[in-house]
Scaffold this motif. Structure first.
Motif, PDB file in Angstrom:
ATOM      1  N   LEU A   1       0.837  -1.197   0.000  1.00 17.76           N
ATOM      2  CA  LEU A   1       0.000   0.000   0.000  1.00 17.76           C
ATOM      3  C   LEU A   1       0.875   1.252   0.000  1.00 17.76           C
ATOM      4  CD1 LEU A   1      -2.613   1.620   0.301  1.00 17.76           C
ATOM      5  CD2 LEU A   1      -2.549   1.107   2.740  1.00 17.76           C
ATOM      6  N   ARG A   2       1.844   1.298   0.875  1.00 20.79           N
ATOM      7  CA  ARG A   2       2.751   2.452   0.939  1.00 20.79           C
ATOM      8  C   ARG A   2       3.450   2.651  -0.405  1.00 20.79           C
ATOM      9  NH1 ARG A   2       7.499   1.844   5.007  1.00 20.79           N
ATOM     10  NH2 ARG A   2       7.994   0.285   3.446  1.00 20.79           N
ATOM     11  N   GLU A   3       3.955   1.575  -0.976  1.00 11.86           N
ATOM     12  CA  GLU A   3       4.705   1.670  -2.229  1.00 11.86           C
ATOM     13  C   GLU A   3       3.849   2.234  -3.359  1.00 11.86           C
ATOM     14  OE1 GLU A   3       6.624  -1.453  -5.373  1.00 11.86           O
ATOM     15  OE2 GLU A   3       6.988  -1.844  -3.241  1.00 11.86           O
ATOM     16  N   VAL A   4       2.630   1.724  -3.510  1.00 10.19           N
ATOM     17  CA  VAL A   4       1.791   2.185  -4.614  1.00 10.19           C
ATOM     18  C   VAL A   4       1.280   3.600  -4.366  1.00 10.19           C
ATOM     19  CG1 VAL A   4      -0.426   1.192  -3.864  1.00 10.19           C
ATOM     20  CG2 VAL A   4       0.041   1.486  -6.291  1.00 10.19           C
ATOM     21  N   ARG A   5       0.975   3.939  -3.126  1.00 12.86           N
ATOM     22  CA  ARG A   5       0.510   5.294  -2.827  1.00 12.86           C
ATOM     23  C   ARG A   5       1.616   6.319  -3.076  1.00 12.86           C
ATOM     24  NH1 ARG A   5      -3.426   9.124  -2.726  1.00 12.86           N
ATOM     25  NH2 ARG A   5      -3.038  10.584  -1.044  1.00 12.86           N
ATOM     26  N   LEU A   6       2.831   6.016  -2.650  1.00 10.45           N
ATOM     27  CA  LEU A   6       3.943   6.939  -2.893  1.00 10.45           C
ATOM     28  C   LEU A   6       4.257   7.033  -4.385  1.00 10.45           C
ATOM     29  CD1 LEU A   6       6.286   6.184   0.148  1.00 10.45           C
ATOM     30  CD2 LEU A   6       4.556   7.997  -0.096  1.00 10.45           C
ATOM     31  N   ALA A   7       4.134   5.934  -5.098  1.00  6.68           N
ATOM     32  CA  ALA A   7       4.334   5.974  -6.555  1.00  6.68           C
ATOM     33  C   ALA A   7       3.289   6.874  -7.211  1.00  6.68           C
ATOM     34  CB  ALA A   7       4.264   4.566  -7.142  1.00  6.68           C
ATOM     35  N   ALA A   8       2.051   6.792  -6.749  1.00  8.35           N
ATOM     36  CA  ALA A   8       0.978   7.631  -7.296  1.00  8.35           C
ATOM     37  C   ALA A   8       1.284   9.103  -7.065  1.00  8.35           C
ATOM     38  CB  ALA A   8      -0.356   7.254  -6.647  1.00  8.35           C
TER      39      ALA A   8
ATOM     40  N   GLY B   1      -8.145   8.772  -3.711  1.00  3.32           N
ATOM     41  CA  GLY B   1      -6.848   8.165  -4.000  1.00  3.32           C
ATOM     42  C   GLY B   1      -6.817   7.213  -5.174  1.00  3.32           C
ATOM     43  N   MET B   2      -7.755   7.314  -6.114  1.00  2.00           N
ATOM     44  CA  MET B   2      -7.743   6.425  -7.283  1.00  2.00           C
ATOM     45  C   MET B   2      -6.503   6.699  -8.106  1.00  2.00           C
ATOM     46  SD  MET B   2      -9.130   4.304  -9.517  1.00  2.00           S
ATOM     47  CE  MET B   2     -10.635   4.175 -10.444  1.00  2.00           C
ATOM     48  N   TRP B   3      -5.786   5.637  -8.426  1.00  2.00           N
ATOM     49  CA  TRP B   3      -4.612   5.769  -9.275  1.00  2.00           C
ATOM     50  C   TRP B   3      -4.334   4.443  -9.954  1.00  2.00           C
ATOM     51  CZ3 TRP B   3       0.509   3.729  -9.205  1.00  2.00           C
ATOM     52  CH2 TRP B   3       1.408   4.371 -10.089  1.00  2.00           C
ATOM     53  N   VAL B   4      -3.926   4.529 -11.231  1.00  3.26           N
ATOM     54  CA  VAL B   4      -3.503   3.363 -12.005  1.00  3.26           C
ATOM     55  C   VAL B   4      -2.124   3.676 -12.570  1.00  3.26           C
ATOM     56  CG1 VAL B   4      -4.001   1.908 -14.010  1.00  3.26           C
ATOM     57  CG2 VAL B   4      -5.889   2.713 -12.561  1.00  3.26           C
ATOM     58  N   ALA B   5      -1.209   2.753 -12.414  1.00  2.00           N
ATOM     59  CA  ALA B   5       0.153   2.930 -12.935  1.00  2.00           C
ATOM     60  C   ALA B   5       0.098   3.183 -14.442  1.00  2.00           C
ATOM     61  CB  ALA B   5       0.993   1.685 -12.644  1.00  2.00           C
ATOM     62  N   PRO B   6       0.943   4.075 -14.943  1.00  4.36           N
ATOM     63  CA  PRO B   6       0.927   4.368 -16.382  1.00  4.36           C
ATOM     64  C   PRO B   6       1.034   3.122 -17.257  1.00  4.36           C
ATOM     65  CG  PRO B   6       2.280   5.972 -15.245  1.00  4.36           C
ATOM     66  CD  PRO B   6       1.895   4.919 -14.215  1.00  4.36           C
ATOM     67  N   SER B   7       1.813   2.152 -16.834  1.00  2.62           N
ATOM     68  CA  SER B   7       1.990   0.933 -17.633  1.00  2.62           C
ATOM     69  C   SER B   7       0.735   0.078 -17.708  1.00  2.62           C
ATOM     70  CB  SER B   7       3.125   0.093 -17.053  1.00  2.62           C
ATOM     71  OG  SER B   7       2.778  -0.333 -15.735  1.00  2.62           O
ATOM     72  N   ALA B   8      -0.242   0.344 -16.833  1.00  3.49           N
ATOM     73  CA  ALA B   8      -1.460  -0.469 -16.787  1.00  3.49           C
ATOM     74  C   ALA B   8      -2.712   0.294 -17.199  1.00  3.49           C
ATOM     75  CB  ALA B   8      -1.632  -1.024 -15.372  1.00  3.49           C
TER      76      ALA B   8
END
Length: 169
Positions: free
Chosen positions: A18-25, A86-93
């Motif tokens: 969770l921390r990793e994806v939120r910080l990436a967003a 907090g909706m976010w999708v990685a650019p690659s996806a």
């Protein structure tokens, strides 16, 4: 071959993901959020553990990789409404159905939690998100407010009436 999107609620043990994806967003798309990367990098592990353990944050996976996140929160004074944040999708996806899958999972969970309406805010200029939410039946209410500390940036409130179709403000 592209694997199917899998979405599940984060559990207490998932706090690092969770921390990793939120910080990436926050690093990738800072203008889309009301918080900042610096603010959330300063959170101690307990904050992330609490967020993950609340059961209201959902993580999307393509294979073993976390590629998306969405959280719903109760709305004070509106017991039948849940607010999506907090909706976010990685650019690659992006454009692989991740946003739809997250919305499906969160909407179902919010209904089980007693929601009859969902609300969310869309940052000015986030046209892809706006289109996704409008396709899902969310309608702009016309209510606007500043986005985070930047008084020049704004966001607009959208709602979805779960009981009988879209509802405006």
């Amino acid at each position: 071959m592209v694997s199917a999107v899998q979405v599940r609620p984060a559990g207490a043990a998932d706090w690092r993901e969770l921390r990793e994806v939120r910080l990436a967003a926050l690093a990738q798309d800072p203008a889309a959020f009301g918080s900042t990367l610096a603010r959330e990098q300063a959170f101690d592990d307990g904050v992330w553990q609490e967020r993950a353990g609340a059961g209201r944050t959902f993580l999307a996976y393509l294979g073993p990789d976390v590629v998306g996140i969405l959280t719903y929160l109760p709305v004070p004074d509106r017991p039948d409404e849940r607010h999506l944040v907090g909706m976010w999708v990685a650019p690659s996806a992006r454009r692989a159905g991740v946003g739809q899958a997250l919305l499906d999972a969160v909407q179902a969970a919010a209904v089980r939690d007693g929601a009859r309406r969902l609300s969310l805010d869309v940052a000015d200029g986030n046209d892809a998100a706006r289109r996704l939410y409008e396709r899902r039946g969310f309608r702009a209410t016309g209510e606007r407010e500043p986005l985070g500390a930047d008084r020049c940036a704004g966001q607009e409130r959208f709602v979805l009436d779960l009981a009988g179709g879209p509802e405006g403000g």
